[in-house]
Design a protein around this motif. Structure first.
Motif, PDB file in Angstrom:
ATOM      1  N   SER A  74     -90.682  41.315  73.798  1.00 12.03           N
ATOM      2  CA  SER A  74     -91.808  40.962  74.656  1.00 12.03           C
ATOM      3  C   SER A  74     -93.127  41.568  74.176  1.00 12.03           C
ATOM      4  O   SER A  74     -94.083  40.856  73.937  1.00 12.03           O
ATOM      5  CB  SER A  74     -91.543  41.402  76.093  1.00 12.03           C
ATOM      6  OG  SER A  74     -90.443  40.694  76.613  1.00 12.03           O
ATOM      7  N   TYR A  75     -93.179  42.896  74.063  1.00 14.78           N
ATOM      8  CA  TYR A  75     -94.418  43.549  73.654  1.00 14.78           C
ATOM      9  C   TYR A  75     -94.123  44.984  73.232  1.00 14.78           C
ATOM     10  O   TYR A  75     -93.022  45.495  73.431  1.00 14.78           O
ATOM     11  CB  TYR A  75     -95.456  43.536  74.785  1.00 14.78           C
ATOM     12  CG  TYR A  75     -94.999  44.215  76.062  1.00 14.78           C
ATOM     13  CD1 TYR A  75     -95.281  45.568  76.295  1.00 14.78           C
ATOM     14  CD2 TYR A  75     -94.300  43.514  77.035  1.00 14.78           C
ATOM     15  CE1 TYR A  75     -94.852  46.194  77.458  1.00 14.78           C
ATOM     16  CE2 TYR A  75     -93.886  44.134  78.204  1.00 14.78           C
ATOM     17  CZ  TYR A  75     -94.164  45.474  78.406  1.00 14.78           C
ATOM     18  OH  TYR A  75     -93.752  46.086  79.545  1.00 14.78           O
ATOM     19  N   PHE A  83     -87.905  44.843  75.158  1.00 13.85           N
ATOM     20  CA  PHE A  83     -87.100  43.635  75.020  1.00 13.85           C
ATOM     21  C   PHE A  83     -86.666  43.166  76.396  1.00 13.85           C
ATOM     22  O   PHE A  83     -86.428  43.976  77.295  1.00 13.85           O
ATOM     23  CB  PHE A  83     -85.847  43.910  74.180  1.00 13.85           C
ATOM     24  CG  PHE A  83     -86.119  44.083  72.716  1.00 13.85           C
ATOM     25  CD1 PHE A  83     -85.998  43.014  71.852  1.00 13.85           C
ATOM     26  CD2 PHE A  83     -86.472  45.315  72.196  1.00 13.85           C
ATOM     27  CE1 PHE A  83     -86.230  43.158  70.496  1.00 13.85           C
ATOM     28  CE2 PHE A  83     -86.712  45.480  70.848  1.00 13.85           C
ATOM     29  CZ  PHE A  83     -86.595  44.396  69.991  1.00 13.85           C
ATOM     30  N   MET A  84     -86.553  41.833  76.558  1.00 13.60           N
ATOM     31  CA  MET A  84     -86.090  41.256  77.809  1.00 13.60           C
ATOM     32  C   MET A  84     -84.729  40.602  77.570  1.00 13.60           C
ATOM     33  O   MET A  84     -84.560  39.829  76.621  1.00 13.60           O
ATOM     34  CB  MET A  84     -87.076  40.201  78.320  1.00 13.60           C
ATOM     35  CG  MET A  84     -86.629  39.545  79.612  1.00 13.60           C
ATOM     36  SD  MET A  84     -87.737  38.226  80.137  1.00 13.60           S
ATOM     37  CE  MET A  84     -87.446  36.996  78.903  1.00 13.60           C
ATOM     38  N   ASP A  85     -83.766  40.936  78.418  1.00  6.19           N
ATOM     39  CA  ASP A  85     -82.452  40.317  78.352  1.00  6.19           C
ATOM     40  C   ASP A  85     -82.601  38.844  78.728  1.00  6.19           C
ATOM     41  O   ASP A  85     -83.163  38.526  79.770  1.00  6.19           O
ATOM     42  CB  ASP A  85     -81.488  41.025  79.311  1.00  6.19           C
ATOM     43  CG  ASP A  85     -80.049  40.623  79.101  1.00  6.19           C
ATOM     44  OD1 ASP A  85     -79.782  39.427  78.906  1.00  6.19           O
ATOM     45  OD2 ASP A  85     -79.181  41.515  79.126  1.00  6.19           O
ATOM     46  N   THR A  86     -82.103  37.934  77.877  1.00  7.58           N
ATOM     47  CA  THR A  86     -82.299  36.506  78.117  1.00  7.58           C
ATOM     48  C   THR A  86     -81.436  35.972  79.258  1.00  7.58           C
ATOM     49  O   THR A  86     -81.682  34.882  79.749  1.00  7.58           O
ATOM     50  CB  THR A  86     -82.022  35.680  76.849  1.00  7.58           C
ATOM     51  OG1 THR A  86     -80.702  35.975  76.388  1.00  7.58           O
ATOM     52  CG2 THR A  86     -83.035  35.989  75.766  1.00  7.58           C
ATOM     53  N   VAL A  92     -85.936  46.275  78.712  1.00  8.19           N
ATOM     54  CA  VAL A  92     -85.371  47.478  78.109  1.00  8.19           C
ATOM     55  C   VAL A  92     -86.331  47.998  77.051  1.00  8.19           C
ATOM     56  O   VAL A  92     -86.788  47.238  76.198  1.00  8.19           O
ATOM     57  CB  VAL A  92     -83.998  47.171  77.458  1.00  8.19           C
ATOM     58  CG1 VAL A  92     -83.435  48.386  76.750  1.00  8.19           C
ATOM     59  CG2 VAL A  92     -83.018  46.639  78.484  1.00  8.19           C
ATOM     60  N   ASN A  93     -86.641  49.300  77.103  1.00 13.58           N
ATOM     61  CA  ASN A  93     -87.473  49.930  76.077  1.00 13.58           C
ATOM     62  C   ASN A  93     -86.570  50.419  74.955  1.00 13.58           C
ATOM     63  O   ASN A  93     -85.603  51.143  75.202  1.00 13.58           O
ATOM     64  CB  ASN A  93     -88.246  51.109  76.659  1.00 13.58           C
ATOM     65  CG  ASN A  93     -89.433  50.674  77.470  1.00 13.58           C
ATOM     66  OD1 ASN A  93     -89.469  49.565  77.983  1.00 13.58           O
ATOM     67  ND2 ASN A  93     -90.418  51.543  77.584  1.00 13.58           N
TER      68      ASN A  93
END
Length: 186
Positions: A74-75, A83-86, A92-93
């Protein structure tokens, strides 16, 4: 617990007091004289150190419980990558040290596989090749050919790779995420 006969590439083992080692390659050996054994190449999941280790056939090894999830980058938040769980949309960092060289080839919304053990991220796996845009490179000269030399080019992520002389700024190229090599135009 598993035996050395069950080893597969990518399997993560707990050895030497809880250190995590990924099986890079393995070979079952049955010599004419003596007992069979398994020759392995193991990579430390945290440090990246690669070692050769030999096990007797049938010896029990402790297999680590590794949960691999597809996540979307994500950023960047300071030194962490978010990160983003799909599936669950949880954020999550992941520390920069865990992401490693994958950071050179990630743009926002890039899909990656993140491996977790006991709730902490172990490593980030990108697809074998990604398509990125050349943000800066020297202009090609008349007569440059595809079989000629190479020149440095900066990707939109900030990473630097070597490209053929005919590649210009603004072109999309395919890059190998494991070696950082130019694979061709996208």
């Amino acid at each position: 617990m598993a035996t050395t006969n069950d080893l597969k590439n990518g399997m993560v083992l707990k050895l030497d007091g809880g250190e995590l080692w990924a099986v890079v390659e393995f070979q079952h050996v049955k010599p004419g004289k003596g007992g069979a054994f398994v020759r392995t190449k193991l990579k430390n999941v945290l440090s990246g150190k690669v070692v050769d280790k030999t096990f007797n056939a049938g010896v029990k090894v402790d297999v680590a419980n590794v949960d691999k999830r597809e996540m979307q980058y994500s950023y960047k938040d300071g030194d962490d990558f978010v990160f983003m769980d799909t599936e669950t949309y949880d954020m999550v960092n992941v520390p920069q040290g865990t992401v490693g060289t994958a950071a050179n080839y990630m743009l926002e919304n890039t899909l990656a596989t993140v491996a977790f053990n006991e709730g902490s991220a172990l490593y980030v796996d990108l697809p074998a090749a990604v398509e990125l845009t050349i943000s800066e490179t020297e202009p090609g000269l008349q007569g440059d050919r595809s079989t000629g030399g190479t020149k440095p080019a900066t990707l939109e992520t900030g990473a630097e790779i070597k490209v053929p002389l005919f590649i210009t700024t603004g072109e999309r190229v395919k890059v190998d995420t494991r070696s950082g090599e130019y694979l061709g135009r996208a």
